[in-house]
Write a protein that holds these residues in place. Structure first.
Motif, PDB file in Angstrom:
ATOM      1  N   GLU A 275       9.387 -25.035  14.291  1.00  0.00           N
ATOM      2  CA  GLU A 275       7.952 -25.248  14.476  1.00  0.00           C
ATOM      3  C   GLU A 275       7.619 -26.726  14.367  1.00  0.00           C
ATOM      4  OE1 GLU A 275       5.703 -22.981  11.718  1.00  0.00           O
ATOM      5  OE2 GLU A 275       6.435 -21.052  12.423  1.00  0.00           O
ATOM      6  N   GLU A 276       6.519 -27.111  15.011  1.00  0.00           N
ATOM      7  CA  GLU A 276       6.080 -28.492  14.918  1.00  0.00           C
ATOM      8  C   GLU A 276       5.228 -28.678  13.672  1.00  0.00           C
ATOM      9  OE1 GLU A 276       4.098 -29.891  18.340  1.00  0.00           O
ATOM     10  OE2 GLU A 276       5.819 -29.701  19.665  1.00  0.00           O
ATOM     11  N   PRO A 277       5.297 -29.878  13.038  1.00  0.00           N
ATOM     12  CA  PRO A 277       4.445 -30.123  11.879  1.00  0.00           C
ATOM     13  C   PRO A 277       2.974 -30.058  12.272  1.00  0.00           C
ATOM     14  CG  PRO A 277       6.149 -31.817  12.099  1.00  0.00           C
ATOM     15  CD  PRO A 277       6.161 -31.018  13.351  1.00  0.00           C
ATOM     16  N   LEU A 278       2.142 -29.590  11.370  1.00  0.00           N
ATOM     17  CA  LEU A 278       0.710 -29.460  11.635  1.00  0.00           C
ATOM     18  C   LEU A 278      -0.061 -30.533  10.895  1.00  0.00           C
ATOM     19  CD1 LEU A 278       0.363 -25.597  11.194  1.00  0.00           C
ATOM     20  CD2 LEU A 278       0.576 -26.862  13.335  1.00  0.00           C
ATOM     21  N   GLY A 279      -1.087 -31.089  11.553  1.00  0.00           N
ATOM     22  CA  GLY A 279      -1.937 -32.079  10.905  1.00  0.00           C
ATOM     23  C   GLY A 279      -2.859 -31.415   9.898  1.00  0.00           C
ATOM     24  N   VAL A 280      -2.978 -31.999   8.712  1.00  0.00           N
ATOM     25  CA  VAL A 280      -3.828 -31.401   7.675  1.00  0.00           C
ATOM     26  C   VAL A 280      -4.998 -32.304   7.305  1.00  0.00           C
ATOM     27  CG1 VAL A 280      -2.011 -30.002   6.688  1.00  0.00           C
ATOM     28  CG2 VAL A 280      -2.316 -32.317   5.850  1.00  0.00           C
ATOM     29  N   GLY A 281      -5.270 -33.318   8.093  1.00  0.00           N
ATOM     30  CA  GLY A 281      -6.456 -34.115   7.796  1.00  0.00           C
ATOM     31  C   GLY A 281      -6.275 -35.579   8.133  1.00  0.00           C
ATOM     32  N   SER A 282      -7.369 -36.174   8.593  1.00  0.00           N
ATOM     33  CA  SER A 282      -7.365 -37.589   8.944  1.00  0.00           C
ATOM     34  C   SER A 282      -7.490 -38.449   7.694  1.00  0.00           C
ATOM     35  CB  SER A 282      -8.532 -37.875   9.896  1.00  0.00           C
ATOM     36  OG  SER A 282      -8.667 -39.264  10.106  1.00  0.00           O
ATOM     37  N   VAL A 283      -6.681 -39.507   7.600  1.00  0.00           N
ATOM     38  CA  VAL A 283      -6.741 -40.416   6.449  1.00  0.00           C
ATOM     39  C   VAL A 283      -6.991 -41.864   6.869  1.00  0.00           C
ATOM     40  CG1 VAL A 283      -5.363 -39.024   4.867  1.00  0.00           C
ATOM     41  CG2 VAL A 283      -4.203 -40.560   6.468  1.00  0.00           C
ATOM     42  N   ALA A 284      -6.975 -42.137   8.158  1.00  0.00           N
ATOM     43  CA  ALA A 284      -7.244 -43.489   8.648  1.00  0.00           C
ATOM     44  C   ALA A 284      -7.551 -43.404  10.138  1.00  0.00           C
ATOM     45  CB  ALA A 284      -6.055 -44.418   8.406  1.00  0.00           C
TER      46      ALA A 284
END
Length: 435
Positions: A275-284
């Protein structure tokens, strides 16, 4: 009256509970919850006309921070500011509640300052050790060109952009339904958009789109793709191309940005292999905004700009959660040495020595007791994370030495009093910045 008396008794009991939790050093969340209950009980009582009370409140949009939280904040700020200064930044202060501390303004050759902004972003996020991250990159001109060739009217550009920007949170089908069902886009137009915005990759995707028979015929898109190809060349030289993804669904802030846009997201580990990694939130985030500064110039002069912003509040929360999960201690002071005594009646000598250390620029403390037990002084150092103890005793005073003890190794050495400052500095020497 009986009802009021019962409420007053509940307020008293709840107040005692809050004080007890504070003495036990309970978690800030639990204390805050119980304080909230206390305030609700007091509100039910209504105003006490016999007393005129003065209530202090935290200003809206701000919050109080505990010593532990402030220590975390300072470490994060140190990393960010150190990185900015390493890249030649000048410091200004503005009346806002958010750190936006890096922008490059002026006419420069294409993509050099843009690449440095991305390098800075990667340096900061790597130094903070908050987990794996990915920086998504796109270009306003590519998006505008893509919408044009797909058949989106100028009047719908911004609203369709807002739908596309949701692709990091919801499926393409949901985005398509919103564009068609709520925003009146023709289904075939939405399908053409979907063929593009679901693509992401590296420089190979840029080269592929440069050969796209329709997109390559759009002047804006062609300019954007050409600049992105050059950008990836510089990112490779900077050694960060593996952290960058060209993502056609990134459409943030397009009323603000004029060229390259980028956003860093933290990645969570895939649940299963493959599986591809999932984004869990913008930090910049950041990008190029060549038209903004000119809006505030009386003569309307155009000032090209590119910059980045770090989402410090989100980063603070992530760092705090990580430290709590690992049960790591956080030093809330920077004290280098505690001045202690081995016998009674040496308060005057402790005061003289700690004053000497302060005057020499050493961060030092002593316990505010006349005759503290040596064991209590050593335990205080362990709890507070103080690395050294300077111990005064009657024999040391006669010999003109100070016993310097390492708290972690418990090793003790006698140091001549005149050499003590240099020895403490040698043992506690810190780099100029923690990057």
């Amino acid at each position: 009256m009986a009802e009021r008396a019962a409420l007053e008794e509940l307020v008293k009991l709840q107040g005692e509970r809050v004080r007890g939790l504070k003495q036990q050093k309970a978690s800030a969340e639990l204390i805050e919850e119980e304080v909230g209950k206390l305030l609700k009980l007091k509100a039910q009582l209504g105003p006490d006309e016999s007393k005129q009370k003065f209530v202090l409140k935290t200003p809206k949009g701000t919050r109080d921070y505990s010593p532990r939280q402030m220590a975390v904040r300072e470490k994060v700020f140190d990393v960010i500011i150190c990185c900015f200064k390493r890249h030649g930044a000048e410091v200004i202060d503005t009346p806002v509640f958010e750190l936006k501390d890096f922008d490059i303004a002026g006419n420069f050759d294409p993509m050099i300052p843009d690449a440095e902004c991305l390098k800075i972003m990667c340096e900061i996020l790597s130094s903070l050790q908050i987990g794996d991250f990915l920086v998504k990159v796109n270009d306003r001109r590519i998006l505008d060109g893509m919408f044009a060739i797909c058949g989106v009217s100028d009047s719908k550009f911004r609203t369709i952009c807002s739908s596309v920007d949701k692709l990091d949170k919801v499926s393409w089908e949901e985005v398509k339904n919103e564009m068609v069902g709520e925003k009146g886009l023709a289904p075939e137009v939405a399908d053409r958009i979907g063929d593009y915005v679901q693509q992401h990759g590296g420089v190979s995707l840029v080269e592929q789109l440069l050969q796209d028979p329709k997109l390559s015929q759009n002047k804006q898109a062609l300019e954007g793709l050409g600049d992105l190809k050059l950008l990836f060349e510089y990112l490779t030289l900077f050694g960060i191309d593996d952290k960058i993804s060209f993502d056609l669904s990134l459409a943030r802030g397009l009323d603000y940005y004029t060229g390259v846009i980028y956003e860093a997201v933290l990645l969570q580990t895939p649940a299963q292999a493959g599986e591809e990694p999932l984004g869990v939130g913008s930090v910049a985030a950041g990008g190029r905004y060549d038209g903004l500064v000119g809006m505030f110039d009386p003569k309307g002069r155009k000032v090209p700009c590119v910059g980045l912003s770090i989402g410090v509040e989100r980063i603070f929360s992530i760092v705090e959660q990580r430290l709590e999960a690992l049960e790591e201690k956080v030093r809330t002071t920077e004290t280098q040495v505690l001045v202690a005594s081995a016998q009674k009646k040496l308060l005057e000598e402790r005061l003289k020595l700690v004053s000497e250390l302060w005057d020499a620029g050493i961060k030092a403390e002593l316990l505010y007791k006349k005759n503290p037990k040596l064991l209590n002084q050593l335990q205080y150092c362990e709890e507070a994370g103080i690395p050294l103890v300077a111990i005064i005793g009657e024999q040391e005073l006669k010999d003109g030495v100070i016993k310097l003890r390492s708290v972690t190794s418990r090793e003790e050495v006698n140091v001549r009093r005149e050499d003590l400052v240099e020895e403490i500095k040698r043992r506690t020497g810190q780099p100029l910045c923690i990057c």
